[in-house]
Design a protein around this motif. Structure first.
Motif, mmCIF file in Angstrom:
data_model
loop_
_atom_site.group_PDB
_atom_site.id
_atom_site.type_symbol
_atom_site.label_atom_id
_atom_site.label_comp_id
_atom_site.label_asym_id
_atom_site.label_seq_id
_atom_site.Cartn_x
_atom_site.Cartn_y
_atom_site.Cartn_z
ATOM 1 N N HIS A 1 1.897 5.064 -0.381
ATOM 2 C CA HIS A 1 1.361 6.407 -0.156
ATOM 3 C C HIS A 1 2.105 7.383 -1.057
ATOM 4 N N ASP B 1 -2.910 12.220 0.249
ATOM 5 C CA ASP B 1 -4.041 11.366 0.616
ATOM 6 C C ASP B 1 -4.215 10.194 -0.351
ATOM 7 N N THR C 1 -3.293 6.735 -2.383
ATOM 8 C CA THR C 1 -2.560 5.480 -2.228
ATOM 9 C C THR C 1 -2.703 4.640 -3.494
ATOM 10 N N HIS D 1 0.857 -1.178 0.000
ATOM 11 C CA HIS D 1 0.000 0.000 0.000
ATOM 12 C C HIS D 1 0.899 1.235 0.000
ATOM 13 N N ILE E 1 3.435 13.506 2.376
ATOM 14 C CA ILE E 1 2.582 12.341 2.155
ATOM 15 C C ILE E 1 1.179 12.817 1.790
#
Length: 288
Positions: free
Chosen positions: A171, A180, A182, A169, A178
């Motif tokens: 990011h 939002d 993914t 997963h 970072i």
């Protein structure tokens, strides 16, 4: 440069940044670390301290007071004190001083301990809080491994073999922060094939990696390495654009999220160490 050596492996570490710059097999004379070509990326295995990744606007706050730090902090650019314990172990230590206190208002003693064991070298981060208030910090590794390792292979012959068959997963990174967003990368029988365009959008950053070891292997010969790490909640995989390396990066800390309020105490992954206490984490590389 501090040299460590046994019958299997030779390792060289610079006092500046306590940065490991060579891992060489004595059996094959193969170099396992990236060559540090500044045309792509001039480092080898920098340490990330006292922050990992980027800060929002390169700024963080403690209460009403704001400070600035560059991406990945300052330790990688400073001279460490060196203690060569024996031929196979050395300790590099950095302590707070008047300059660090201007940008990071904490007392600290931060050490990297390198130790050989067979064909393996371990790196242990040791943090001590000599102050009278809680020490807030992040720390992480950034070792870059040569890909290809041998002249009869190319980058696309290599793959990462994870200890768990899982979905990554990832990011996505936006302006060093970072986001939002993914992306899910499903491993194929635990394998992630390396190709340069995998890193064209920056690092693969994960917050929930289940694997605790990753092997770098190739389809043409048996040369590679095993990278082991535990108790690091975040992990990054990265290479500079079209460069012949891959970084395997275990982190206790992560870049700010795009919505972060910039308070250091609220930073995701921040470590808090009480006065007088010690903190340790280790990773290791075994070559073959």
């Amino acid at each position: 440069m501090i040299l460590l050596e046994n019958e299997h492996i030779k390792v060289a570490v610079a006092a500046k940044g306590a940065e490991m710059q060579h891992i060489i097999s004595k059996q094959t004379n193969l170099e396992y670390l990236w060559k540090g070509d500044s045309a792509y990326w001039g480092k080898f295995s920098p340490v990330l301290f006292p922050v990992v990744g980027g800060l929002k606007n390169n700024t963080y706050s403690i209460g009403d007071q704001s400070y600035q730090l560059p991406r990945h902090g300052f330790a990688r650019d400073l001279e460490f004190e060196v203690q060569q314990i024996n031929e196979q172990e050395a300790l590099f230590t950095l302590s707070n001083n008047s300059e660090t206190l201007k940008v990071y208002p904490f007392e600290f003693r931060f050490s990297l301990r390198y130790k050989l064991s067979g064909a393996s070298v371990s790196c242990t981060y040791e943090v001590h809080n000599p102050g009278v208030k809680d020490l807030l910090f992040s720390v992480g590794g950034h070792p870059a491994f040569a890909v290809p390792l041998t002249s009869d292979t190319v980058y696309e012959d290599y793959y990462l073999d994870f200890s768990q068959d899982e979905a990554l997963h990832v990011h996505e990174i936006e302006d060093n922060l970072i986001s939002d967003k993914t992306v899910v990368i499903q491993l194929n029988e635990r394998k992630l094939n390396l190709q340069h365009d995998l890193f064209y959008n920056d690092a693969l950053v994960m917050k929930d990696l289940n694997s605790k070891s990753i092997q770098l292997r190739n389809t043409k010969n048996q040369h590679g390495l095993t990278f082991r790490f535990i108790d690091f909640p975040f992990f990054g995989i990265w290479a500079a654009k079209d460069a012949d390396f891959v970084c395997l990066e275990p982190w206790c800390g992560i870049a700010d999220g795009i919505h972060h309020n910039q308070q250091l105490s609220d930073k995701e992954g921040i470590q808090s160490l009480s006065p007088g206490l010690d903190w340790k984490r280790s990773w290791a590389v075994e070559i073959f």
